[in-house]
Write a protein that holds these residues in place. Structure first.
Motif, short mmCIF file in Angstrom:
data_model
loop_
_atom_site.label_atom_id
_atom_site.label_comp_id
_atom_site.label_asym_id
_atom_site.label_seq_id
_atom_site.Cartn_x
_atom_site.Cartn_y
_atom_site.Cartn_z
N UNK A 9 1.20 -8.85 54.40
CA UNK A 9 2.04 -9.95 54.92
C UNK A 9 3.51 -9.80 54.56
N UNK A 10 3.96 -8.56 54.41
CA UNK A 10 5.38 -8.30 54.18
C UNK A 10 5.98 -7.65 55.43
N UNK A 11 7.11 -8.14 55.87
CA UNK A 11 7.79 -7.51 57.00
C UNK A 11 8.12 -6.05 56.70
N UNK A 12 8.43 -5.76 55.44
CA UNK A 12 8.85 -4.42 55.05
C UNK A 12 7.71 -3.40 55.10
N UNK A 13 6.49 -3.84 55.28
CA UNK A 13 5.38 -2.89 55.44
C UNK A 13 5.62 -1.96 56.62
N UNK A 14 6.41 -2.42 57.58
CA UNK A 14 6.67 -1.61 58.76
C UNK A 14 7.56 -0.40 58.46
N UNK A 15 8.06 -0.33 57.23
CA UNK A 15 8.82 0.85 56.81
C UNK A 15 7.91 1.97 56.31
N UNK A 16 6.60 1.68 56.22
CA UNK A 16 5.66 2.64 55.64
C UNK A 16 4.86 3.36 56.72
N UNK A 17 5.09 4.64 56.87
CA UNK A 17 4.29 5.45 57.78
C UNK A 17 4.25 4.88 59.18
N UNK A 18 3.03 4.70 59.72
CA UNK A 18 2.86 4.22 61.08
C UNK A 18 2.49 2.73 61.13
N UNK A 19 2.69 2.01 60.05
CA UNK A 19 2.42 0.57 60.05
C UNK A 19 3.37 -0.11 61.02
N UNK A 20 2.83 -0.95 61.89
CA UNK A 20 3.64 -1.55 62.94
C UNK A 20 3.69 -3.07 62.89
N UNK A 21 3.01 -3.70 61.93
CA UNK A 21 3.01 -5.15 61.86
C UNK A 21 2.97 -5.62 60.43
N UNK A 22 3.59 -6.76 60.18
CA UNK A 22 3.55 -7.35 58.83
C UNK A 22 2.17 -7.88 58.50
N UNK A 23 1.29 -7.99 59.49
CA UNK A 23 -0.05 -8.52 59.26
C UNK A 23 -0.99 -7.46 58.69
N UNK A 24 -0.51 -6.26 58.51
CA UNK A 24 -1.34 -5.19 57.95
C UNK A 24 -1.53 -5.37 56.45
N UNK A 25 -2.57 -4.74 55.93
CA UNK A 25 -2.80 -4.67 54.48
C UNK A 25 -2.73 -3.19 54.09
N UNK A 26 -1.78 -2.85 53.24
CA UNK A 26 -1.58 -1.46 52.82
C UNK A 26 -2.04 -1.32 51.38
N UNK A 27 -3.00 -0.43 51.15
CA UNK A 27 -3.53 -0.21 49.81
C UNK A 27 -2.88 1.03 49.20
N UNK A 28 -2.34 0.86 47.99
CA UNK A 28 -1.75 1.97 47.25
C UNK A 28 -2.69 2.29 46.08
#
Length: 209
Positions: free
Chosen positions: A122-141
């Motif tokens: 739920x971060x807008x800045x997730x779209x700066x990571x790889x091919x993530x295109x929406x803030x609704x994504x969940x990115x696991x590190x």
């Protein structure tokens, strides 16, 4: 889907990119003292890597070594160079790998080690990571325990990468961040975005105490 190979970079071009990113990250205190290490793929077989023991804000072209991706690291390179070479083998599209040692990456990775991962969502800045295109994504590190046995750590990372084709970064507990990109610019963007997101997560933990 096949990936077109990126054009080969000369050692001079790679060194210039590494020197520039070193200065950029150093002024932000992401690589204090002589910490961190950077690399840039040259071609399918080789990569340029930073020499050990050098302040990354003061790099010069002579501090950049050439490594065979399929061979032991060159003399004078960081003990962690195998982690870079392993990423180039496992991710043919990776053109640059950046390892930083910020306070927030070291601290938050320690605090979340038991969970084995840090989930960002739920971060807008997730779209700066790889091919993530929406803030609704969940990115696991993923978070790996620190290990002085670098080949053993590299094997663990390889096993994770095989299962997680979406990954663009991982953390080593109490140590720092590894991230990569299809260009040096993308790898640098990943560092900046992740440092911001990690800082947010750490501040959120403070507020909730």
């Amino acid at each position: 889907m096949s990936i077109d190979p990126a054009p080969a970079a000369t050692l001079s071009e790679a060194a210039r990119e590494i020197v520039e990113v070193g200065r950029f990250l150093s002024v932000r205190n992401f690589v204090p003292a002589t910490s961190g290490n950077f690399s840039r793929r040259l071609d399918a077989r080789t990569a340029a890597v930073t020499r050990s023991g050098v302040d990354k804000g003061e790099l010069v072209e002579a501090d950049i070594l050439v490594a065979d991706i399929h061979a032991p690291p060159p003399k004078g390179s960081s003990a962690e160079t195998p982690l870079h070479l392993q990423l180039y083998r496992d991710r043919p599209e990776a053109q640059a790998v950046l390892h930083t040692h910020s306070v927030v990456a070291a601290l938050l990775s320690n605090l979340r080690l038991a969970e084995g991962e840090l989930v960002l969502q739920d971060f807008e800045l997730l779209k700066a990571l790889g091919d993530t295109r929406t803030h609704e994504a969940a990115v696991s590190i993923p978070i790996f325990p620190n290990d002085q046995d670098i080949p053993r750590l590299a094997d663990k990372v390889t096993a994770m990468l095989a299962k997680r084709t979406d990954l663009v970064a991982y953390l080593i507990a109490g140590h720092g961040l590894y991230t990569w990109g299809r260009s040096m610019a993308e790898a640098r963007r990943h560092v900046v975005a992740l440092e911001h997101l990690l800082t947010y997560e750490l501040e959120k933990m403070k507020v909730r105490r």
